[in-house]
Scaffold this active site. Structure first.
Site, PDB file in Angstrom:
ATOM      1  CG  ASP A  80      -6.031  -8.497   1.242  1.00  0.00           C
ATOM      2  OD1 ASP A  80      -6.628  -9.118   0.224  1.00  0.00           O
ATOM      3  OD2 ASP A  80      -5.881  -7.370   1.330  1.00  0.00           O
ATOM      4  CD  GLU A  88     -11.026  -1.884   1.519  1.00  0.00           C
ATOM      5  OE1 GLU A  88     -11.357  -2.493   0.751  1.00  0.00           O
ATOM      6  OE2 GLU A  88      -9.573  -2.191   1.895  1.00  0.00           O
TER       7      GLU A  88
HETATM    8  C1  5RP Z   1      -9.360  -4.135  -0.825  1.00  0.00           C
HETATM    9  C2  5RP Z   1      -9.282  -5.235   0.322  1.00  0.00           C
HETATM   10  C3  5RP Z   1     -10.182  -6.235   0.380  1.00  0.00           C
HETATM   11  O1  5RP Z   1     -10.990  -6.354   1.332  1.00  0.00           O
HETATM   12  C4  5RP Z   1      -9.109  -7.518   0.462  1.00  0.00           C
HETATM   13  O2  5RP Z   1      -8.397  -7.476  -0.599  1.00  0.00           O
HETATM   14  C5  5RP Z   1      -9.985  -8.902   0.306  1.00  0.00           C
HETATM   15  O3  5RP Z   1     -10.571  -9.095  -0.984  1.00  0.00           O
HETATM   16  P1  5RP Z   1     -11.276 -10.201  -1.419  1.00  0.00           P
HETATM   17  O4  5RP Z   1     -12.466 -10.293  -0.755  1.00  0.00           O
HETATM   18  O5  5RP Z   1     -11.351 -10.160  -3.133  1.00  0.00           O
HETATM   19  O6  5RP Z   1     -10.290 -11.578  -0.982  1.00  0.00           O
HETATM   20  O7  5RP Z   1      -8.619  -4.753   1.228  1.00  0.00           O
HETATM   21  O8  5RP Z   1      -8.351  -3.430  -0.661  1.00  0.00           O
END
Ligand code: 5RP
Length: 222
Positions: A83, A102
């Protein structure tokens, strides 16, 4: 969308025959999974460890074989989104709510690749609200503790109901704007009874792939 696709597809070149892969979650990883599905249709043999119910569903649709995490010794390579990532290559994850699985998957991975669009880069972490996974029992008290430290906690909601992770826990998003000391904050959060995990991923990533318009930049961090 184009940047996510570019970054997501770029990571596929690191996948090799016979690997056990950690498969992250989110809209960038979606493009990795699409490409991986094509390679598998063409004969590539790998096994994936999923980090969320949504990734599991996509893998089932695309014919990507999965193996339960408890049946693997280790993971060769994990590809995941992020993020926010700072110039020390620390990150915030959990926008999609999968931070706990994760982090477990990353912790047993030989190599971790993050894929990101250019909006994810920042000087210091904190622009993106920091997700903290907490157990439902006594959650109001955890919220109070976070409030007392001026960490601006907001209980995550979805369609007027408290959002629940794949483990049945709640998420509190900390609206911080800036995090001065990531290690200090990490220790503080981990020491609160009722907190399961937080979305600060410190010293985790090995390779960062960022797409900026039509350019893809790969940085080997470790
Ligand atoms: C989910 C996560 C994702 O890896 C993170 O939110 C990135 O998401 P996106 O690729 O949709 O921007 O940590 O828990």
């Amino acid at each position: 969308m184009q940047e996510k696709k570019l970054a997501g597809e770029e990571a596929v070149q690191y996948i090799k025959e016979g690997m056990i892969l950690g498969l992250g979650s989110g809209s960038t990883v979606y493009f990795t999974l699409q490409k991986l599905g094509e390679l598998i249709k063409n004969g590539l043999l790998i096994k994936g460890v999923s980090t969320s119910n949504s990734t599991t569903a996509i893998c089932q649709e695309l014919g990507i074989p999965l193996i339960p995490i408890n049946e693997v010794e280790r993971i060769d390579l994990t590809i995941d989104g992020v993020d926010e990532v700072d110039n020390q290559f620390n990150g915030i994850k959990g926008g999609g709510g999968a931070l706990l699985f994760e982090k477990v998957v990353a912790s047993i991975s030989e190599k971790v690749i993050w894929i990101a669009d250019s909006s994810k880069l920042s000087q210091n972490l904190g622009n993106f609200p920091l997700p903290v996974e907490i157990i439902p029992f006594g959650y109001t008290h955890v919220l109070k503790k976070l409030e007392s430290q001026h960490l601006n906690p907001k209980l995550r909601m979805k369609q007027n109901e408290v959002y629940k992770t794949d483990s049945g826990n709640y998420i509190v998003d900390l609206h911080l704007n800036a995090i001065e000391n990531v290690n200090q904050l990490s220790s503080f959060l981990k020491n609160i009874t009722g907190v399961v995990e937080h979305g600060l991923f410190i010293n985790v990533v090995d390779t960062l792939i960022v797409a900026d318009q039509e350019h893809v930049k790969t940085t080997n961090v470790k």
